[in-house]
Motif scaffolding. Sequence first.
Motif, PDB file in Angstrom:
ATOM      1  N   GLU A 286     -10.600  44.256 -22.379  1.00 32.03           N
ATOM      2  CA  GLU A 286      -9.939  44.254 -21.163  1.00 32.03           C
ATOM      3  C   GLU A 286      -9.554  42.751 -20.698  1.00 32.03           C
ATOM      4  O   GLU A 286     -10.472  41.984 -20.758  1.00 32.03           O
ATOM      5  CB  GLU A 286     -10.916  44.887 -19.861  1.00 32.03           C
TER       6      GLU A 286
ATOM      7  N   VAL B 201      -6.169  46.033 -22.724  1.00 29.50           N
ATOM      8  CA  VAL B 201      -5.788  46.597 -21.649  1.00 29.50           C
ATOM      9  C   VAL B 201      -6.092  45.978 -20.133  1.00 29.50           C
ATOM     10  O   VAL B 201      -6.938  44.908 -20.184  1.00 29.50           O
ATOM     11  CB  VAL B 201      -6.445  48.029 -21.647  1.00 29.50           C
TER      12      VAL B 201
ATOM     13  N   GLU C 262      -5.311  46.113 -15.826  1.00 33.30           N
ATOM     14  CA  GLU C 262      -4.880  46.856 -14.420  1.00 33.30           C
ATOM     15  C   GLU C 262      -4.512  45.410 -13.471  1.00 33.30           C
ATOM     16  O   GLU C 262      -5.303  44.315 -13.050  1.00 33.30           O
ATOM     17  CB  GLU C 262      -5.771  47.536 -13.654  1.00 33.30           C
ATOM     18  N   THR C 263      -3.313  45.921 -12.718  1.00 34.89           N
ATOM     19  CA  THR C 263      -3.180  45.017 -11.718  1.00 34.89           C
ATOM     20  C   THR C 263      -2.531  45.694 -10.742  1.00 34.89           C
ATOM     21  O   THR C 263      -2.277  46.953 -10.746  1.00 34.89           O
ATOM     22  CB  THR C 263      -2.192  43.787 -12.209  1.00 34.89           C
TER      23      THR C 263
ATOM     24  N   LYS D 159       3.422  49.664 -20.019  1.00 33.26           N
ATOM     25  CA  LYS D 159       3.041  50.241 -18.690  1.00 33.26           C
ATOM     26  C   LYS D 159       2.277  51.564 -19.282  1.00 33.26           C
ATOM     27  O   LYS D 159       2.902  52.343 -19.958  1.00 33.26           O
ATOM     28  CB  LYS D 159       3.860  50.729 -17.841  1.00 33.26           C
ATOM     29  N   THR D 160       1.036  52.114 -18.950  1.00 33.20           N
ATOM     30  CA  THR D 160       0.484  53.353 -19.427  1.00 33.20           C
ATOM     31  C   THR D 160       0.267  54.121 -18.372  1.00 33.20           C
ATOM     32  O   THR D 160       0.045  55.525 -18.535  1.00 33.20           O
ATOM     33  CB  THR D 160      -0.720  52.916 -20.313  1.00 33.20           C
TER      34      THR D 160
ATOM     35  N   GLN E 116      -0.420  54.542 -13.617  1.00 33.32           N
ATOM     36  CA  GLN E 116      -0.652  53.963 -12.316  1.00 33.32           C
ATOM     37  C   GLN E 116      -1.509  55.018 -11.481  1.00 33.32           C
ATOM     38  O   GLN E 116      -1.264  56.071 -11.781  1.00 33.32           O
ATOM     39  CB  GLN E 116       0.797  53.502 -11.602  1.00 33.32           C
ATOM     40  N   TYR E 117      -2.028  54.437 -10.399  1.00 31.17           N
ATOM     41  CA  TYR E 117      -2.970  55.327  -9.564  1.00 31.17           C
ATOM     42  C   TYR E 117      -3.320  54.449  -8.335  1.00 31.17           C
ATOM     43  O   TYR E 117      -3.055  53.572  -8.194  1.00 31.17           O
ATOM     44  CB  TYR E 117      -4.254  55.792 -10.361  1.00 31.17           C
TER      45      TYR E 117
ATOM     46  N   ILE F 152      -2.587  50.721  -8.158  1.00 29.50           N
ATOM     47  CA  ILE F 152      -2.783  49.958  -9.318  1.00 29.50           C
ATOM     48  C   ILE F 152      -1.807  50.559 -10.603  1.00 29.50           C
ATOM     49  O   ILE F 152      -1.565  51.585 -10.882  1.00 29.50           O
ATOM     50  CB  ILE F 152      -4.160  50.442  -9.707  1.00 29.50           C
TER      51      ILE F 152
ATOM     52  N   GLN G 177      -1.558  50.147 -14.850  1.00 27.16           N
ATOM     53  CA  GLN G 177      -2.084  50.003 -15.926  1.00 27.16           C
ATOM     54  C   GLN G 177      -1.401  49.603 -17.166  1.00 27.16           C
ATOM     55  O   GLN G 177      -0.294  50.383 -17.228  1.00 27.16           O
ATOM     56  CB  GLN G 177      -2.834  51.283 -16.368  1.00 27.16           C
TER      57      GLN G 177
ATOM     58  N   LYS H 275      -1.047  47.895 -21.462  1.00 24.74           N
ATOM     59  CA  LYS H 275      -1.741  47.918 -22.626  1.00 24.74           C
ATOM     60  C   LYS H 275      -0.962  47.173 -23.556  1.00 24.74           C
ATOM     61  O   LYS H 275       0.258  47.316 -23.683  1.00 24.74           O
ATOM     62  CB  LYS H 275      -2.031  49.394 -23.294  1.00 24.74           C
TER      63      LYS H 275
END
Length: 222
Positions: free
Chosen positions: A138, A174, A176-177, A195-196, A198-199, A212, A214, A216
Amino acid sequence: MAPYHIRQYQDSDHKSVVDLFSGGMEEHIPATFCHLLLLPRTLLLLLGVPLALVLVSGSCLLAVVGIILLLLLLRLLARQPWKEYVAKCLHTDMADITKSYLRAHGSCFWVAESAGQVMGTVAAPPVKDPPLGRKQLELFRLSVSSQLRGQGIAKALVRTVLQFARDQGYSDVVLETSTMQQGAVTLYLGMGFQKTGQYFMGVFWKIVDICIIQLKYSFPSA
């Protein structure tokens, strides 16, 4: 461009790293406040409440006070989540960076130093529960001082993590931002991240429409 070099974190860097991290997080408060102001529901509130106060009380002064109080409340709402996040980090991994990143297998923490000052940071812990058949690292705690942004330091720090991951045999990097960090998102996409997903982190973030993202970076299979 100011000269800099990237090296592994040392315990003597702790205060500078914490100050850089905390300051970087707090920079998101004004942007979050502006984002809140531009939400349709917020604009409706800022128009509706003063109008209701005028209609009920007949006082324009009361309406002005109402607007000021609403703005102060919005500012507090924009500030509190970032402050809480910083406080949480300072009591977890950032409390002892050496223990969190340098003593753990397959992880590291770097700083970018310029003129004897820490001007950038990045961490790289292994993902605890990666997908079956994947070994993931990460990219974490990327931060660059506002004084030296735009000089390639963030890219250099990201490349440092990618090289470390490649050398350590990781299959993916990987991260997250948030949607509030569009500059970071653009940087990552430009460096080959994809981009993989978002949540939303919680109800508050969903209400204010900040999610957020995600991302990779996958290394080619041998």
